[in-house]
Design an enzyme around this catalytic site. Structure first.
Site, PDB file in Angstrom:
ATOM      1  N   SER A   1      -5.817  11.414  -2.761  1.00 27.39           N
ATOM      2  CA  SER A   1      -5.189  10.438  -1.870  1.00 27.39           C
ATOM      3  C   SER A   1      -3.688  10.697  -1.737  1.00 27.39           C
ATOM      4  O   SER A   1      -3.299  11.740  -1.217  1.00 27.39           O
ATOM      5  CB  SER A   1      -5.492   9.019  -2.358  1.00 27.39           C
ATOM      6  OG  SER A   1      -5.109   8.076  -1.401  1.00 27.39           O
ATOM      7  N   SER A   2      -2.836   9.789  -2.210  1.00 25.80           N
ATOM      8  CA  SER A   2      -1.397  10.052  -2.148  1.00 25.80           C
ATOM      9  C   SER A   2      -1.054  11.332  -2.893  1.00 25.80           C
ATOM     10  O   SER A   2      -0.162  12.087  -2.490  1.00 25.80           O
ATOM     11  CB  SER A   2      -0.618   8.875  -2.739  1.00 25.80           C
ATOM     12  OG  SER A   2       0.772   9.061  -2.625  1.00 25.80           O
TER      13      SER A   2
END
Length: 303
Positions: free
Chosen positions: A147-148
């Site tokens: 994700s991030s």
């Protein structure tokens, strides 16, 4: 600038979607250690390192970057890399975000620039410190994230290509897609997240290459995972990320070498553009695609 209210909503949404952080670091045969003196750390990123008991001579390094709401110790507990390091003898670096929401800065000019003084700069300095401290093999340094952390993986591959041999990206966005024209640090970009930043492979490549102007050396090979029902970072981001690296490597995005159904597992489709780029699209999978540790080891050349 995002309002405090919007930032709270975004953080709340992400918290509901990502793994809970373990209260205590899992006990393994090695130990997780925090390093505070690894060199210049312009944004205060935390550094945690796992050195296996079964440390190889001239070991490799895997940089494993956590998701929003996460921490370095949390990703240590919730991923397979420390266990795999005991099998293959590499060192794992777990950077830890300095921001309250636990996301990474993939939006400011500083982090999107080689030696620009952002989060990417701090993580790069962790790598060079570890190579020096442990006599690690500088040709066996790899980066991965969820994700991030997947966004930051793409940013690291673009800003410090000389440091990495390969990367795996679990449900991220293209390097530069979250760019903030107001130079916001740790900013959320809904336009990108919703898959509305669409451009050509050549344009995406120019964005990545501009992060290290004048660089003409080797670049890490990339493996991109994404789920078909991701409602946090929409599936279009898979295609845009593959476009970016196809452009960087000079592949014809519209004409991949091969497409393999049910690979590496049922309902996953692997598209191969060449030795340096694979995309893996997971039908029916949301945010995020689970880590495929054994496949990472193959991509990194440990297995």
């Amino acid at each position: 600038m995002l309002s405090t209210h919007l930032l709270f909503l975004a953080t709340t949404l992400l918290t509901s979607l990502f793994h809970p952080i373990a209260a205590h670091v899992a006990k393994r045969s090695g130990s997780l250690q925090q390093i505070t003196d690894f060199g210049d750390n312009p944004t205060g990123v935390g550094m945690y390192i796992y050195v296996p008991n079964n440390l190889a001579s001239n070991p490799g390094i895997v940089v494993a970057i956590h998701y929003c709401t996460g921490t370095g110790p949390g990703y240590y507990s919730n991923s397979f890399y420390a266990t795999l390091s005991e099998q293959y003898g590499f060192i794992v670096i777990y950077p830890s975000s300095p921001y309250s929401g636990g996301c990474w800065d993939v939006s400011s000019q500083a982090t999107l620039t080689h030696n620009g003084g952002g989060n990417s700069n701090s993580i790069a300095n962790m790598v060079t410190w570890t190579i020096s401290e442990y006599g690690a093999d500088s040709k066996k340094v790899f980066v991965t994230g969820s994700s991030s952390g997947a966004m930051m993986t793409n940013v690291m591959a673009a800003t410090y290509p000389e440091l990495f041999a390969a990367g795996t990206v679990y449900s991220g966005v293209s390097a530069g897609c979250f760019y903030s024209d107001t130079n916001q640090v740790d900013g959320w970009n809904s336009t990108c997240a919703q898959g509305d930043v669409i451009t050509t492979p050549e344009h995406w490549a120019s964005i990545a290459e501009a992060m290290y102007p004048g660089y003409s050396g080797s670049r890490p090979k990339m493996q991109i995972y994404h789920g078909s029902v991701d409602t946090t970072l929409y599936p279009q981001n898979y295609y845009e990320t593959c476009k970016q690296w196809a452009g960087v490597f000079g592949y014809d995005y519209s004409a991949p070498e091969s497409t393999e159904a049910n690979t590496p597992q049922t309902n996953y489709e692997t598209t191969i553009w060449g030795d340096n780029l694979q995309g893996i699209f997971a039908t029916g999978v949301g945010h995020t695609v689970p880590i495929h540790g054994d496949k990472d080891m193959e991509w990194f050349g440990f297995a």
